[in-house]
Scaffold this active site. Structure first.
Site, PDB file in Angstrom:
ATOM      1  N   HIS A  57     -20.646  12.381   1.072  1.00  0.00           N
ATOM      2  CA  HIS A  57     -22.181  13.519   1.754  1.00  0.00           C
ATOM      3  C   HIS A  57     -23.486  12.437   1.831  1.00  0.00           C
ATOM      4  CE1 HIS A  57     -23.224  14.114  -1.971  1.00  0.00           C
ATOM      5  NE2 HIS A  57     -21.720  14.607  -2.398  1.00  0.00           N
TER       6      HIS A  57
HETATM    7  P1  TYD Z   1     -19.959  17.315  -5.423  1.00  0.00           P
HETATM    8  O1  TYD Z   1     -21.297  17.241  -5.414  1.00  0.00           O
HETATM    9  O2  TYD Z   1     -18.975  18.047  -4.228  1.00  0.00           O
HETATM   10  O3  TYD Z   1     -18.637  16.239  -6.105  1.00  0.00           O
HETATM   11  P2  TYD Z   1     -19.079  14.249  -5.370  1.00  0.00           P
HETATM   12  O4  TYD Z   1     -20.240  14.475  -4.551  1.00  0.00           O
HETATM   13  O5  TYD Z   1     -19.007  13.620  -6.191  1.00  0.00           O
HETATM   14  O6  TYD Z   1     -17.823  14.515  -4.381  1.00  0.00           O
HETATM   15  O7  TYD Z   1     -19.731  18.671  -6.683  1.00  0.00           O
HETATM   16  C1  TYD Z   1     -18.069  18.651  -6.883  1.00  0.00           C
HETATM   17  C2  TYD Z   1     -18.130  20.290  -7.289  1.00  0.00           C
HETATM   18  O8  TYD Z   1     -19.469  20.431  -8.120  1.00  0.00           O
HETATM   19  C3  TYD Z   1     -18.510  21.412  -6.308  1.00  0.00           C
HETATM   20  O9  TYD Z   1     -17.442  22.489  -6.740  1.00  0.00           O
HETATM   21  C4  TYD Z   1     -20.138  21.065  -6.883  1.00  0.00           C
HETATM   22  C5  TYD Z   1     -19.842  21.181  -8.571  1.00  0.00           C
HETATM   23  N1  TYD Z   1     -21.035  20.216  -9.332  1.00  0.00           N
HETATM   24  C6  TYD Z   1     -22.314  21.599  -9.775  1.00  0.00           C
HETATM   25  O10 TYD Z   1     -22.352  22.702 -10.566  1.00  0.00           O
HETATM   26  N2  TYD Z   1     -23.519  20.595 -10.361  1.00  0.00           N
HETATM   27  C7  TYD Z   1     -23.658  19.411 -10.156  1.00  0.00           C
HETATM   28  O11 TYD Z   1     -25.019  19.190 -10.473  1.00  0.00           O
HETATM   29  C8  TYD Z   1     -22.975  19.127  -9.215  1.00  0.00           C
HETATM   30  C9  TYD Z   1     -23.029  16.864  -8.442  1.00  0.00           C
HETATM   31  C10 TYD Z   1     -21.763  19.142  -8.487  1.00  0.00           C
END
Ligand code: TYD
Length: 133
Positions: free
Chosen positions: A52
């Site tokens: 993303h």
């Molecule tokens: P995400 O940013 O989609 O992870 P990646 O990009 O590494 O695959 O985050 C995964 C999950 O964690 C999503 O449900 C949102 C949550 N999250 C938070 O609550 N706070 C945060 O600071 C981050 C980075 C993620």
């Protein structure tokens, strides 16, 4: 937006026979004020994180332990950064598509971010991402 905005930044490394020490300071080693830190760990072999871009959030990613690859894409050119030293970090501005892969066993990805977490700041649609470039 050009690839020149990505930056692999070498951090201070205080050599010490008792163990080395590195650090980051906001607006000194990285070009933003830190609002949040998160870390990714216990990644099973072959898994991919990210996939993303952020509208607003800037990040700085360090392989505190182990190694992994960060693939960044400005909409025109893709570049792979292999992070495997705890005194180097990758600065990624907002508006860049990125994912992380090839995590080694017991790797630890430490990320500092310029914004608080917001689901609305995520662009998950690559076609829309490209349209805005
Ligand atoms: P995400 O940013 O989609 O992870 P990646 O990009 O590494 O695959 O985050 C995964 C999950 O964690 C999503 O449900 C949102 C949550 N999250 C938070 O609550 N706070 C945060 O600071 C981050 C980075 C993620």
């Amino acid at each position: 937006m050009s690839l020149s905005n990505f930056k692999l930044i070498k951090l201070p490394k205080i050599l010490d026979e008792r163990g080395n020490l590195s650090f980051i300071e906001e607006n000194t080693h990285i070009p933003f004020t830190i609002k949040r830190a998160y870390w990714i760990y216990d990644v099973p072999g072959g898994e991919v994180r990210g996939g993303h871009s952020y509208f607003k959030n800037q990040e700085f990613i360090i392989a505190i332990s182990g190694s992994f690859d960060v693939i960044v894409d400005d909409g025109n050119v893709k570049q792979t950064f292999s992070l495997n030293r705890s005194y180097y970090g990758l600065y990624i501005p907002n508006g860049i598509w990125r994912h992380m892969e090839n995590f080694s066993t017991n790797s630890l990805a430490f990320v500092v971010a310029s914004e608080n977490y917001s689901a609305k700041d995520y662009e998950y649609n690559y076609v829309d991402f490209k349209k805005n470039k």
